[in-house]
Design an enzyme around this catalytic site. Structure first.
Site, PDB file in Angstrom:
ATOM      1  N   LYS A  11      -3.093  12.142  -3.294  1.00  0.00           N
ATOM      2  CA  LYS A  11      -2.078  12.374  -2.252  1.00  0.00           C
ATOM      3  C   LYS A  11      -0.752  12.804  -2.865  1.00  0.00           C
ATOM      4  CE  LYS A  11      -4.121   8.978   0.866  1.00  0.00           C
ATOM      5  NZ  LYS A  11      -4.778   9.694   1.957  1.00  0.00           N
ATOM      6  N   GLN A  25       0.917   6.420   1.108  1.00  0.00           N
ATOM      7  CA  GLN A  25       1.668   7.478   1.791  1.00  0.00           C
ATOM      8  C   GLN A  25       3.121   7.555   1.362  1.00  0.00           C
ATOM      9  OE1 GLN A  25       0.379   9.812   3.575  1.00  0.00           O
ATOM     10  NE2 GLN A  25      -1.657   8.974   3.883  1.00  0.00           N
ATOM     11  N   CYS A  49      -8.315   6.384  10.289  1.00  0.00           N
ATOM     12  CA  CYS A  49      -8.658   5.108   9.648  1.00  0.00           C
ATOM     13  C   CYS A  49      -7.654   4.027  10.011  1.00  0.00           C
ATOM     14  CB  CYS A  49      -8.752   5.243   8.129  1.00  0.00           C
ATOM     15  SG  CYS A  49     -10.083   6.289   7.601  1.00  0.00           S
ATOM     16  N   ASP A  85       0.873  -1.169   0.000  1.00  0.00           N
ATOM     17  CA  ASP A  85       0.000   0.000   0.000  1.00  0.00           C
ATOM     18  C   ASP A  85       0.916   1.226   0.000  1.00  0.00           C
ATOM     19  OD1 ASP A  85      -1.413   2.221   0.763  1.00  0.00           O
ATOM     20  OD2 ASP A  85      -2.497   1.266   2.417  1.00  0.00           O
TER      21      ASP A  85
HETATM   22  N1  PMP Z   1      -3.710   3.431   2.758  1.00  0.00           N
HETATM   23  C1  PMP Z   1      -3.127   4.444   3.408  1.00  0.00           C
HETATM   24  C2  PMP Z   1      -1.844   4.202   4.147  1.00  0.00           C
HETATM   25  C3  PMP Z   1      -3.715   5.715   3.397  1.00  0.00           C
HETATM   26  O1  PMP Z   1      -3.154   6.714   4.043  1.00  0.00           O
HETATM   27  C4  PMP Z   1      -4.923   5.907   2.680  1.00  0.00           C
HETATM   28  C5  PMP Z   1      -5.619   7.248   2.656  1.00  0.00           C
HETATM   29  N2  PMP Z   1      -5.652   7.902   3.877  1.00  0.00           N
HETATM   30  C6  PMP Z   1      -5.461   4.815   2.007  1.00  0.00           C
HETATM   31  C7  PMP Z   1      -4.841   3.597   2.067  1.00  0.00           C
HETATM   32  C8  PMP Z   1      -6.724   4.941   1.213  1.00  0.00           C
HETATM   33  O2  PMP Z   1      -6.536   5.813   0.149  1.00  0.00           O
HETATM   34  P1  PMP Z   1      -7.783   6.322  -0.717  1.00  0.00           P
HETATM   35  O3  PMP Z   1      -8.785   6.822   0.271  1.00  0.00           O
HETATM   36  O4  PMP Z   1      -7.208   7.400  -1.577  1.00  0.00           O
HETATM   37  O5  PMP Z   1      -8.279   5.160  -1.488  1.00  0.00           O
END
Ligand code: PMP
Length: 415
Positions: free
Chosen positions: A235, A212, A373, A209
């Site tokens: 991002k 970040q 989250c 993932d």
């Molecule tokens: N993984 C990480 C580490 C994140 O920081 C985020 C967004 N805060 C996501 C996944 C999800 O990204 P998105 O909402 O753009 O799909």
């Protein structure tokens, strides 16, 4: 602060960079905006905004199927982003670059295709204790459906993964490892190359993932040797609603399709449908054309400034912020380790994160408060949530000082 003074402190001409981001000129509640919520979404340079306006005002058309000029122009711009992304992450081929709505959709795509097909009863999936909900919930759902087991790499008090525990979790039943490159809640940079190597030694597939990390670290998917890498455009200075899933070609070719519809097919009869080549096999329906097109100027912008320069600049801000905030009575940093980028997460004894966030907003300072989250990580540190300041290439030392002063005042009011 004078432009000359600002630039004397920073590693590059941050004043010039700030001029490219129109939103940074606005005020919030009578104060110049200080935007420290970059880990949630970054601001956009004028070139990205212009690309959106240009597409809708000049060559709006559906892509791939048209033979008229507008459709050809839109398709060329839409596909140019794929080449830019391929280079940005050093993928071996453009067919390995799948357009998605964002990191979340990329991870779900792998869960609902590769994992649904390959996870058998008793198989195991490993994630980490510092995952975003988007890299937890899809695996929970699929493990439940396929009777597989979800295992979690624990996190130490400094906010690092316990690598010995990870090694101990790996075994012949491990089919997939899914971890973040950088934690959104702490900024910890995880040793993903080592994680991938260890997983591959057991024959497991690895998804990173990169939500970040893509903005802050050099990404080389071939060097990392990850099987999948997911990230979001919004991002990294690009528009929302657009993301990328990188996958190794052999894996993508062997995977079942995700969504069905136009574009992802080769031929359709009522008896049988055959599917399109990569990457279109995974891109059903009219795509998010404008936002895909506008991701390219975002990547161009990052390349122009240079990831090394961005990293140096953000490290300067992070180090300065860490030093200033550590001096605040009762402030505890969550994620206190040496391998971090761009994120400072903290709690302050006796005050609620949300109250601090509201008082900072009254001074025009945007931070994020809450669980980010990453509820399991908050439980691990026994906090309901944190205050998170996250830095970007356009932030300044002066803004960090404003944050520190705003916090000192907020604590005085709230205690
Ligand atoms: N993984 C990480 C580490 C994140 O920081 C985020 C967004 N805060 C996501 C996944 C999800 O990204 P998105 O909402 O753009 O799909």
């Amino acid at each position: 602060m004078e432009t000359a003074t600002i630039n004397a402190i920073h590693t590059y001409d941050v004043a010039a960079i700030r001029k490219d981001f129109p939103i940074l000129n606005r005020e919030v509640k009578g104060h110049p905006l200080v935007y420290f919520d970059n880990a949630a979404t970054s601001q956009k340079p004028q070139s990205v905004i212009d690309a959106l306006v240009h597409y809708y005002s000049f060559n709006n058309a559906n892509v791939h199927r048209g033979i008229h000029s507008l459709a050809e122009e839109a398709t060329a711009d839409f596909e140019a982003t794929r080449d830019a992304v391929k280079d940005f992450i050093n993928a071996a081929s453009r067919e390995e670059i799948i357009y998605t709505r964002g990191t979340t959709e990329g991870i779900n795509l792998v869960a609902y295709t590769w994992a649904r097909q390959n996870l058998k009863q008793g198989d195991e999936v490993i994630i980490s204790g510092m995952e975003h909900h988007s890299n937890i919930v899809p695996w929970q759902i699929i493990c439940e459906q396929n009777n597989a087991k979800l295992k979690v790499i624990p996190v130490n008090d400094k906010g690092e993964l316990l690598m010995d525990e990870y090694s101990a979790l790996l075994n012949d039943r491990t089919k997939l490892v899914a971890v973040n490159h950088v934690s959104n809640a702490m900024g910890t940079v995880n040793p993903v190359k080592e994680i991938i190597q260890l997983a591959h030694d057991k024959g497991a597939v690895v998804l990173i993932d990169g939500a970040q990390s893509a903005m802050h670290l050099d990404i080389d998917v071939q060097d990392l040797d990850c099987d999948f890498f997911a990230f979001s455009s919004h991002k990294l200075l690009g528009p929302t609603g657009m993301g990328i899933l990188y996958g190794k070609k052999d894996l993508l070719n062997a995977m079942p399709v995700f969504a069905g519809g136009g574009e992802m097919i080769k031929e359709v009869t009522f008896e049988k449908t055959t599917y399109n080549e990569l990457p279109y096999k995974f891109e059903a329906g009219t795509p998010n054309i404008a936002d895909a097109i506008a991701l390219k100027p975002a990547i161009d912008y990052i390349n122009k400034v240079g990831k090394d320069n961005i990293r140096k600049h953000e490290d300067l801000l992070l180090n300065h912020a860490t030093e200033r905030l550590r001096a605040i009575d009762g402030l505890q940093i969550i994620g206190n380790n040496d391998h971090k980028v761009s994120v400072l997460s903290f709690v302050i004894s006796g005050v609620h994160p949300q109250d601090v966030g509201i008082l900072l907003d009254n001074k025009g300072i945007a931070v994020r408060t809450g669980h980010h989250c990453a509820e399991p990580l908050m439980n691990r540190f026994c906090v309901p949530g944190t205050i998170r300041a996250s830095f970007a290439l356009y932030n300044t030392i002066e803004e960090v000082d404003k944050l520190a002063e705003g916090l000192i005042k907020a604590v005085k009011i709230l205690r």
